[in-house]
Scaffold this active site. Structure first.
Site, short mmCIF file in Angstrom:
data_model
loop_
_atom_site.label_atom_id
_atom_site.label_comp_id
_atom_site.label_asym_id
_atom_site.label_seq_id
_atom_site.Cartn_x
_atom_site.Cartn_y
_atom_site.Cartn_z
N CYS A 43 5.59 -3.10 16.88
CA CYS A 43 4.78 -1.72 17.80
C CYS A 43 3.29 -2.13 17.69
CB CYS A 43 5.25 -0.54 17.04
SG CYS A 43 6.73 -0.14 16.59
N GLU A 98 0.72 -1.18 -0.08
CA GLU A 98 0.00 0.01 0.06
C GLU A 98 0.75 1.37 -0.06
OE1 GLU A 98 -3.26 -2.33 2.62
OE2 GLU A 98 -2.69 -0.39 3.23
N CYS A 147 0.46 -0.03 15.94
CA CYS A 147 0.52 0.00 14.37
C CYS A 147 -0.02 -1.34 13.85
CB CYS A 147 1.96 0.27 14.12
SG CYS A 147 2.22 0.34 12.21
N CYS A 192 5.78 -5.99 8.58
CA CYS A 192 7.26 -5.09 9.23
C CYS A 192 7.74 -6.26 9.73
CB CYS A 192 6.56 -4.17 9.86
SG CYS A 192 7.73 -2.83 10.74
N CYS A 200 3.37 8.64 0.13
CA CYS A 200 3.98 7.76 1.19
C CYS A 200 4.10 6.54 0.61
CB CYS A 200 2.91 7.78 2.40
SG CYS A 200 3.45 6.83 3.75
N CYS A 210 -1.51 7.16 9.24
CA CYS A 210 -0.39 6.68 9.71
C CYS A 210 -0.78 5.33 10.68
CB CYS A 210 0.23 7.45 10.82
SG CYS A 210 1.22 8.94 10.18
N1 SAH Z 1 8.82 2.15 10.66
C1 SAH Z 1 9.13 3.40 10.28
C2 SAH Z 1 7.78 3.83 9.46
C3 SAH Z 1 6.38 3.43 9.46
S1 SAH Z 1 5.25 4.04 10.49
C4 SAH Z 1 8.58 4.03 11.48
O1 SAH Z 1 8.37 3.38 12.53
O2 SAH Z 1 8.99 5.33 11.61
C5 SAH Z 1 5.19 5.98 10.23
C6 SAH Z 1 4.70 6.67 11.38
O3 SAH Z 1 3.35 6.25 11.66
C7 SAH Z 1 5.59 6.26 12.76
O4 SAH Z 1 5.65 7.58 13.09
C8 SAH Z 1 4.74 5.52 13.74
O5 SAH Z 1 5.13 5.96 14.96
C9 SAH Z 1 3.38 6.13 13.10
N2 SAH Z 1 2.29 5.39 13.62
C10 SAH Z 1 2.35 3.87 13.73
N3 SAH Z 1 1.07 3.70 14.03
C11 SAH Z 1 0.19 4.78 14.20
C12 SAH Z 1 -1.15 4.95 14.47
N4 SAH Z 1 -1.92 3.82 14.67
N5 SAH Z 1 -1.63 5.94 14.54
C13 SAH Z 1 -0.86 7.13 14.44
N6 SAH Z 1 0.34 6.84 14.09
C14 SAH Z 1 0.92 5.84 14.01
#
Ligand code: SAH
Length: 365
Positions: free
Chosen positions: A128, A104, A131, A124, A117, A347
């Site tokens: 986390c 995506e 996410c 991944c 993006c 995000c």
């Molecule tokens: N792995 C990388 C890039 C992908 S996530 C990273 O961690 O930076 C991109 C951004 O989205 C990151 O800052 C992450 O903390 C944020 N993110 C992930 N899940 C989210 C959610 N459910 N709501 C808001 N931001 C989120």
């Protein structure tokens, strides 16, 4: 398998995919044919600037050269692309990869910007908890051409008058866990002679904090964003266990301080705000201490929920209070608007459609 599919599969197996070759590999390919070196540049321009799907359209190659090239190579563009449009104009692109998995990307229009993006992995490496992509596990790394294909597919679908202004490597996956492919994709994005010609200053790579690899980002010339998301190790171990166990906060921040930041640039710290978890005034104050002295800005991202997630988005007042503490300490702190939430394009919301789509359950043999 139908006969047509069989023959397509057979030719795909024997012919090189031009998009899978980086510049040196294509130069070698052209050299092996006994052609002059500049042919490689011509071909690259057709692939990335004209975005053609068919070798026969390379009109600055002779008919005989095109026939020869077609017998050895093909342009295997991914044509299965579904677009989901959100009410705010954000578009989520769902691209089907050759092995049936899907990836995506998101096109995000804003006042004077159009940001793309990109994803760097299917799923991944990391886990986390806030996410959605992290919940899928890692299906596999994307190859460079699968990353750049997202940009080509997006370019193909721009609306009249639209132009890509920014690229963020913030989609599915951890870019620093797939660095070589990411570096190759960045080279194709930034190359002005034959590539997409997007300035490296308009590209941002976001990492969950692989401290020992931050320096590699500097070599690419792109901007670095670090997803901090917590202010103590106990909290970060809870929210981002895999990455924080390997790269605890003090080591991550030491790597940020040692980062060779070019003049006039700043680091970005991202901070997902989760109600009752990391959004208190005390968290905000601790954050100002952690970032003290760093040339940076902070992007606050109120949590974007997804089905089954245990976290909640904080009330707007709590987000503002958090921002105010940072601002009063002299930090440039922005609240990131959540775009594309109605198509799970914001995000942390990438991944679910991939899991739900029946064809995506196909795995490579
Ligand atoms: N792995 C990388 C890039 C992908 S996530 C990273 O961690 O930076 C991109 C951004 O989205 C990151 O800052 C992450 O903390 C944020 N993110 C992930 N899940 C989210 C959610 N459910 N709501 C808001 N931001 C989120």
């Amino acid at each position: 398998m139908a006969r047509q599919d069989r023959s397509r599969a057979a030719s795909a197996a024997t012919r090189a995919n031009l998009l899978a070759l980086d510049e040196p590999a294509l130069e070698q390919f052209v050299k092996d044919l006994g052609w002059p070196k500049f042919r490689a540049q011509q071909i690259l321009r057709w692939l990335y600037q004209e975005r053609i799907h068919d070798i026969d359209r390379m009109t600055d190659l002779s008919k005989a050269e095109r026939t020869c090239l077609s017998s050895l190579a093909a342009i295997d563009r991914m044509t299965d692309c579904e677009v989901r449009r959100a009410n705010d104009g954000t578009r989520k692109l769902l691209l089907r990869l050759a092995d049936g998995l899907a990836v995506e990307s998101v096109l995000i229009p804003d006042a004077d910007r159009l940001t793309l993006c990109l994803s760097t992995q299917v799923g991944c490496t990391l886990d986390c908890g806030f996410c959605l992509t992290g919940q899928m596990g890692l299906k596999r790394n994307l190859a460079a051409h699968e990353i750049i294909e997202q940009a080509l597919a997006a370019q193909d679908r721009l609306e009249p008058g639209e132009r890509l202004t920014n690229v963020v490597l913030m989609g599915m996956g951890e870019p620093l866990a797939n660095f070589d492919a990411v570096a190759d994709a960045v080279a194709r994005l930034t190359n002005r002679r034959w590539g997409l010609g997007i300035s490296a200053r308009r590209i941002t790579l976001s990492t969950a904090g692989l401290a020992s690899r931050l320096r590699d980002v500097a070599a690419l010339g792109v901007n670095l964003a670090v997803s901090l998301n917590a202010t103590t190790d106990a909290q970060r171990n809870r929210l981002m266990p895999a990455v924080n166990r390997l790269h605890p906060l003090n080591r991550l921040l030491a790597a940020c301080r040692a980062y060779p930041l070019p003049p006039h640039r700043r680091l970005t710290f991202e901070y997902v705000l989760l109600a009752g978890e990391n959004d208190s005034e005390q968290d905000a104050r601790r954050l100002t201490k952690l970032l003290n002295g760093l040339r940076c800005k902070v992007n606050l991202i109120p949590f974007n929920p997804f089905p089954g997630s245990p976290y909640r988005r904080p009330a707007d007042g709590d987000v503002l209070r958090f921002q105010t503490v940072l601002r009063q300490a002299g930090f440039d702190a922005l609240i990131r608007k959540s775009k594309g939430r109605d198509v799970l394009g914001a995000c942390g919301q990438l991944g679910e459609l991939v899991q739900l789509s029946p064809r995506a359950t196909l795995t490579p043999a």
